[in-house]
Design a protein around this motif. Structure first.
Motif, PDB file in Angstrom:
ATOM      1  N   GLY A  34       0.838  -1.189   0.000  1.00  0.00           N
ATOM      2  CA  GLY A  34       0.000   0.000   0.000  1.00  0.00           C
ATOM      3  C   GLY A  34       0.874   1.240   0.000  1.00  0.00           C
ATOM      4  O   GLY A  34       1.880   1.295   0.707  1.00  0.00           O
ATOM      5  N   LEU A  35       0.501   2.233  -0.805  1.00  0.00           N
ATOM      6  CA  LEU A  35       1.308   3.444  -0.984  1.00  0.00           C
ATOM      7  C   LEU A  35       0.477   4.681  -0.679  1.00  0.00           C
ATOM      8  O   LEU A  35      -0.751   4.673  -0.851  1.00  0.00           O
ATOM      9  CB  LEU A  35       1.783   3.524  -2.431  1.00  0.00           C
ATOM     10  CG  LEU A  35       2.636   2.357  -2.934  1.00  0.00           C
ATOM     11  CD1 LEU A  35       2.665   2.325  -4.456  1.00  0.00           C
ATOM     12  CD2 LEU A  35       4.058   2.478  -2.389  1.00  0.00           C
ATOM     13  N   THR A  89       3.695   8.644  -2.473  1.00  0.00           N
ATOM     14  CA  THR A  89       4.522   7.577  -3.075  1.00  0.00           C
ATOM     15  C   THR A  89       5.274   6.755  -2.017  1.00  0.00           C
ATOM     16  O   THR A  89       5.918   5.759  -2.375  1.00  0.00           O
ATOM     17  CB  THR A  89       5.530   8.053  -4.172  1.00  0.00           C
ATOM     18  OG1 THR A  89       6.664   8.634  -3.557  1.00  0.00           O
ATOM     19  CG2 THR A  89       4.861   9.010  -5.156  1.00  0.00           C
ATOM     20  N   ASP A  90       5.234   7.158  -0.738  1.00  0.00           N
ATOM     21  CA  ASP A  90       5.867   6.341   0.311  1.00  0.00           C
ATOM     22  C   ASP A  90       5.101   5.035   0.500  1.00  0.00           C
ATOM     23  O   ASP A  90       3.877   4.978   0.356  1.00  0.00           O
ATOM     24  CB  ASP A  90       5.887   7.092   1.652  1.00  0.00           C
ATOM     25  CG  ASP A  90       7.019   8.093   1.749  1.00  0.00           C
ATOM     26  OD1 ASP A  90       7.864   8.152   0.834  1.00  0.00           O
ATOM     27  OD2 ASP A  90       7.057   8.835   2.759  1.00  0.00           O
ATOM     28  N   GLN A  91       5.840   4.007   0.884  1.00  0.00           N
ATOM     29  CA  GLN A  91       5.236   2.714   1.192  1.00  0.00           C
ATOM     30  C   GLN A  91       4.617   2.753   2.592  1.00  0.00           C
ATOM     31  O   GLN A  91       5.226   3.266   3.532  1.00  0.00           O
ATOM     32  CB  GLN A  91       6.295   1.612   1.143  1.00  0.00           C
ATOM     33  CG  GLN A  91       6.964   1.516  -0.218  1.00  0.00           C
ATOM     34  CD  GLN A  91       7.948   0.364  -0.325  1.00  0.00           C
ATOM     35  OE1 GLN A  91       7.767  -0.504  -1.151  1.00  0.00           O
ATOM     36  NE2 GLN A  91       8.969   0.341   0.503  1.00  0.00           N
ATOM     37  N   ILE A  92       3.420   2.210   2.748  1.00  0.00           N
ATOM     38  CA  ILE A  92       2.735   2.156   4.041  1.00  0.00           C
ATOM     39  C   ILE A  92       2.780   0.747   4.625  1.00  0.00           C
ATOM     40  O   ILE A  92       3.097   0.562   5.799  1.00  0.00           O
ATOM     41  CB  ILE A  92       1.249   2.562   3.896  1.00  0.00           C
ATOM     42  CG1 ILE A  92       1.109   3.959   3.314  1.00  0.00           C
ATOM     43  CG2 ILE A  92       0.549   2.473   5.264  1.00  0.00           C
ATOM     44  CD1 ILE A  92      -0.329   4.311   2.919  1.00  0.00           C
TER      45      ILE A  92
END
Lengths: 148, 83, 148, 83
Positions: A34-35, A89-92
């Motif tokens: 998830g991003l 755009t960071d990964q969660i």
């Protein structure tokens, strides 16, 4: 065997995959990432803060892993969820499942994401140019979890 | 005594992270919610039956009839939005 | 947008993910990786040779991508399939789907794998201590493809 | 003429990668298979109706009644096992 981590640091899917691939019984690896999106419900998102309930989080994730391993033939499960401040755009989140054949890996991975979305105590607060607001839960997530 | 925790939007709405309360007479989650709503204002509003909230007892998701006993940790929070 | 590659070289999922993550509309990435197992149908596998039908392979993969993009809201699709000689724990195939929300990404990824398993012209030959043999198609793969 | 290709187990069984044949009288995949089976031996055996094989015409999966015309590329192979 399972890996569960809650962390502020980023993660690297290749590293997590390498751990799983070392077992030559693994024929299928399904993963979900998830991003942070730059748009949610029409407003621009400049950053996202993830709050959680630490005493409960690991227990909730362990329950989800346990439930998946009970339902499907899984050789390895990885769940990593980030907390703190994130940017578009960071990964969660990463959920990765490894099995001999793909049916088990796909089903377990989707099941875990659906359950995580309704059972794991994380909350998102979005910062936008017009202020910050808590993200509302989606009814479609409840419906997705109820399929299983 | 119960250890009550609030998270996310509810923590901000109540301007409170945690508090200690006596176990309600009914000794259930429902009884605790009735007492909290009786405070009126944001409490009555945010915990109304028409609003969406969740309760966990000792770090497990709870139902309205889940029993409570002294020493329990009771967390009240909005529906989760992780993942 | 889609990426389709058939190659003897290995691939790196982090590199493929990076391409997809650069689009801030992407909120969900589902991926599947198939790996060479050291045991198949009870016999030890020392290596695996993948033959294909080059003139048809790219067309078949493009058809699968097109069908997935028609059925679901997908922002990016990646399909990489290796050919040639592989060893246990080696990566064989990557299917990666990116979308705004996870339902589309999961469904499209599983659909593409199910179709690839019955429609893309690849054949596996296993080398074992007692000789080499062509892998038989599994009836469960036909059944999986017929679900869609 | 048809350009016929064989792959995987069938390529080994027939000890042949490709050949050129005239378009069969029926101008269908079924007609071609009847001609190939008439060769007897491994051909009759491996392409028997009780065996599993697939046919592609011009790089698209074909059915038994798919029509054939001169210049077509016809590939005959076992069910695929990639992925």
């Amino acid at each position: 065997m399972s890996t569960i981590r809650v962390q502020t640091a980023d993660f690297n899917i290749e590293d997590e995959l390498a751990l799983v691939r070392s077992n030559p019984s693994v024929g299928a690896v399904t993963s979900f990432i998830g991003l942070v999106r730059d748009i949610n419900d029409g407003s621009g998102v400049t950053s996202l803060t993830l709050e959680h309930y630490p005493a409960m989080t690991e227990r909730a994730l362990a329950n989800i892993v346990h439930e998946a391993e009970t339902r499907w033939r899984i050789l390895h499960t990885t769940v990593i969820h980030r907390v703190g401040e994130l940017k578009p755009t960071d990964q969660i989140v990463l959920v990765l499942t490894a099995s001999a054949h793909r049916g088990d890996a796909f089903a377990a991975c989707e099941f875990m994401m659906d359950y995580l979305k309704t059972q794991a105590p994380f909350w998102k607060k979005e910062q936008t140019p017009s202020g910050s607001h808590w993200v509302d839960a989606r009814g479609s997530d409840d419906a997705a979890a109820e399929r299983w | 005594m119960l250890n009550i925790l609030y998270f996310a939007r509810l923590r901000e709405t109540f301007a409170m992270e945690k508090e200690s309360l006596n176990v309600p007479a009914t000794a259930t989650v429902a009884g605790l919610l009735i007492e909290l709503r009786a405070r009126g204002g944001v409490w009555a509003d945010a915990l109304g039956v028409d609003k969406r909230w969740r309760v966990a007892v000792n770090q497990n998701m709870a139902e309205i009839d889940t029993p409570l006993k002294s020493g329990d940790e009771v967390a009240i929070f909005p529906p989760v939005t992780g993942g």
